[in-house]
Design a protein around this motif. Structure first.
Motif, PDB file in Angstrom:
ATOM      1  N   LYS A  49       0.200  22.057 -18.992  1.00  0.00           N
ATOM      2  CA  LYS A  49      -0.067  21.302 -20.216  1.00  0.00           C
ATOM      3  C   LYS A  49      -1.016  22.065 -21.124  1.00  0.00           C
ATOM      4  O   LYS A  49      -1.785  22.914 -20.681  1.00  0.00           O
ATOM      5  N   GLY A  50      -0.979  21.719 -22.402  1.00  0.00           N
ATOM      6  CA  GLY A  50      -1.874  22.320 -23.353  1.00  0.00           C
ATOM      7  C   GLY A  50      -3.060  21.430 -23.658  1.00  0.00           C
ATOM      8  O   GLY A  50      -3.137  20.294 -23.201  1.00  0.00           O
ATOM      9  N   ASN A  51      -3.980  21.976 -24.428  1.00  0.00           N
ATOM     10  CA  ASN A  51      -5.077  21.200 -24.997  1.00  0.00           C
ATOM     11  C   ASN A  51      -5.357  21.803 -26.368  1.00  0.00           C
ATOM     12  O   ASN A  51      -4.677  22.746 -26.795  1.00  0.00           O
ATOM     13  N   ASP A  52      -6.347  21.275 -27.065  1.00  0.00           N
ATOM     14  CA  ASP A  52      -6.575  21.744 -28.429  1.00  0.00           C
ATOM     15  C   ASP A  52      -6.935  23.227 -28.483  1.00  0.00           C
ATOM     16  O   ASP A  52      -6.523  23.939 -29.405  1.00  0.00           O
ATOM     17  N   THR A  53      -7.701  23.682 -27.487  1.00  0.00           N
ATOM     18  CA  THR A  53      -8.069  25.100 -27.451  1.00  0.00           C
ATOM     19  C   THR A  53      -6.847  25.973 -27.212  1.00  0.00           C
ATOM     20  O   THR A  53      -6.647  26.996 -27.894  1.00  0.00           O
ATOM     21  N   MET A  58      -2.404  29.475 -29.159  1.00  0.00           N
ATOM     22  CA  MET A  58      -0.967  29.726 -29.290  1.00  0.00           C
ATOM     23  C   MET A  58      -0.593  30.157 -30.704  1.00  0.00           C
ATOM     24  O   MET A  58       0.324  30.957 -30.892  1.00  0.00           O
ATOM     25  N   THR A  59      -1.316  29.642 -31.688  1.00  0.00           N
ATOM     26  CA  THR A  59      -0.999  29.995 -33.076  1.00  0.00           C
ATOM     27  C   THR A  59      -1.342  31.445 -33.396  1.00  0.00           C
ATOM     28  O   THR A  59      -0.881  31.981 -34.412  1.00  0.00           O
ATOM     29  N   LYS A  60      -2.144  32.078 -32.546  1.00  0.00           N
ATOM     30  CA  LYS A  60      -2.574  33.458 -32.790  1.00  0.00           C
ATOM     31  C   LYS A  60      -1.707  34.474 -32.054  1.00  0.00           C
ATOM     32  O   LYS A  60      -1.912  35.684 -32.191  1.00  0.00           O
ATOM     33  N   GLY A 279      -1.783  36.590 -10.670  1.00  0.00           N
ATOM     34  CA  GLY A 279      -0.451  36.879 -10.123  1.00  0.00           C
ATOM     35  C   GLY A 279       0.607  36.022 -10.782  1.00  0.00           C
ATOM     36  O   GLY A 279       0.563  35.756 -11.978  1.00  0.00           O
ATOM     37  N   SER A 280       1.576  35.573  -9.979  1.00  0.00           N
ATOM     38  CA  SER A 280       2.719  34.842 -10.522  1.00  0.00           C
ATOM     39  C   SER A 280       2.468  33.342 -10.622  1.00  0.00           C
ATOM     40  O   SER A 280       3.415  32.553 -10.676  1.00  0.00           O
ATOM     41  N   TYR A 281       1.205  32.935 -10.671  1.00  0.00           N
ATOM     42  CA  TYR A 281       0.859  31.532 -10.930  1.00  0.00           C
ATOM     43  C   TYR A 281       0.373  31.453 -12.372  1.00  0.00           C
ATOM     44  O   TYR A 281      -0.654  32.018 -12.727  1.00  0.00           O
ATOM     45  N   TYR A 282       1.127  30.719 -13.182  1.00  0.00           N
ATOM     46  CA  TYR A 282       0.852  30.716 -14.605  1.00  0.00           C
ATOM     47  C   TYR A 282       0.369  29.337 -15.080  1.00  0.00           C
ATOM     48  O   TYR A 282       0.822  28.823 -16.095  1.00  0.00           O
ATOM     49  N   ASN A 283      -0.532  28.763 -14.322  1.00  0.00           N
ATOM     50  CA  ASN A 283      -1.055  27.439 -14.643  1.00  0.00           C
ATOM     51  C   ASN A 283      -2.476  27.481 -15.211  1.00  0.00           C
ATOM     52  O   ASN A 283      -3.098  26.444 -15.408  1.00  0.00           O
ATOM     53  N   THR A 284      -2.977  28.693 -15.422  1.00  0.00           N
ATOM     54  CA  THR A 284      -4.282  28.871 -16.025  1.00  0.00           C
ATOM     55  C   THR A 284      -4.128  29.676 -17.304  1.00  0.00           C
ATOM     56  O   THR A 284      -3.519  30.747 -17.284  1.00  0.00           O
ATOM     57  N   TRP A 285      -4.668  29.152 -18.404  1.00  0.00           N
ATOM     58  CA  TRP A 285      -4.605  29.875 -19.675  1.00  0.00           C
ATOM     59  C   TRP A 285      -5.600  31.025 -19.617  1.00  0.00           C
ATOM     60  O   TRP A 285      -6.798  30.802 -19.536  1.00  0.00           O
ATOM     61  N   GLN A 286      -5.102  32.246 -19.633  1.00  0.00           N
ATOM     62  CA  GLN A 286      -5.964  33.424 -19.455  1.00  0.00           C
ATOM     63  C   GLN A 286      -6.113  34.199 -20.741  1.00  0.00           C
ATOM     64  O   GLN A 286      -5.207  34.279 -21.523  1.00  0.00           O
TER      65      GLN A 286
END
Length: 286
Positions: A49-53, A58-60, A279-286
């Motif tokens: 899921k996303g949040n405001d941050t 994402m817009t950048k 790694g191949s876990y993409y649940n953290t916005w990095q």
């Protein structure tokens, strides 16, 4: 008289080309998407899921791959308004049990079975390998793409686990699954000519079957210690460069370790690069 005739033919040819361009949005759209993909500098792959941050970040970006069931529509729309290409995740060769709405539609013949008649289960992902030759399974995925990708206005569909065909299936069964994958992608393009298609792994599938329809391929674990001195990997990099020259298919590389060396190697081949220390876990916005 001859000059007039030649001029008339030239005019007809020009009109014909103009008509094809203006009346075939799929062609111009595909060219536009490929041009944008060629210019991608920064991209991310994120499946939560996303949040405001996150929405602002994402817009950048030039491109982001999201899980459309999880990512809120407002963040998708806002990113696209700011020029970000947004692709939606669809698991092609596996069925995830967490996606209960899709999973409940499956029939027994949709699951891949080995020569002993056993299903192939991936405990790490709680998913099962699927049989792409099943027309019923293809119909389920096509409906899912309509619901999660097309109706939400995303720019493209990202087909995960395409590489399972070459990685897990016996060699004598790969041809049928590859042909089915090609047919499936062709159906996507027939139903949605302006929708961009991308795939994860499946290099041989791309080379032998799907390249004319795929705008980018992802190479996970493009980490220097894995690929920098590996003969197979170096040869594959050259093949992917040739495919890009022939079909415009870009490469989205993801490094898990050795960030600087991996990024430099990707730059050498003009591959796009994203560093994922998790790694191949993409649940953290990095």
């Amino acid at each position: 008289m001859k000059k007039i005739l030649l001029l008339f033919i030239a005019m007809l040819t020009a009109i014909s080309i103009w008509f094809m361009i203006t009346k075939n949005p799929a062609s111009s759209s595909s060219t536009s998407i490929q041009a944008k993909l060629a210019d991608v500098k920064d991209y991310k792959y994120y499946l939560d899921k996303g949040n405001d941050t996150i929405g602002e970040d994402m817009t950048k970006l030039d491109l982001v791959i999201v899980e459309p069931i999880e990512m809120q529509q407002k963040y998708i729309d806002n990113a696209q308004k700011n020029g970000t290409l947004v692709y939606g995740y669809i698991n092609a060769m596996e069925a995830d049990q967490w996606n209960t709405v899709l999973y409940r539609q499956l029939e027994e013949d949709d699951f891949y079975r080995d020569k002993q008649g056993e299903k192939m289960y991936f405990a790490q992902w709680d998913s099962y390998l699927m049989d792409m030759t099943s027309s019923h399974y293809q119909d389920i995925l096509l409906t899912e793409i309509e619901k999660q990708i097309v109706q939400k206005g995303l720019d493209g569909v990202f087909l995960d686990t395409v590489g399972n065909i070459n990685s897990y299936l016996p060699e004598d069964e790969q041809k049928w699954q590859n042909e089915a994958m090609l047919s499936f992608i062709q159906q996507i393009k027939q139903r949605h000519p302006t929708l961009s298609v991308a795939q994860n792994w499946g290099f041989q599938t791309l080379i032998d079957y799907t390249a004319p329809y795929v705008d980018f391929i992802m190479w996970e674990d493009f980490s220097y210690h894995e690929v920098g001195n590996d003969e197979w990997s170096l040869e594959m990099m050259k093949k992917l460069v040739h495919l890009r020259e022939e079909f415009g298919t870009q490469v989205m590389a993801i490094g898990f370790t050795d960030e600087l060396e991996s990024r430099a190697l990707a730059k050498k081949y003009n591959f796009k690069f994203f560093y994922s220390p998790a790694g191949s876990y993409y649940n953290t916005w990095q």
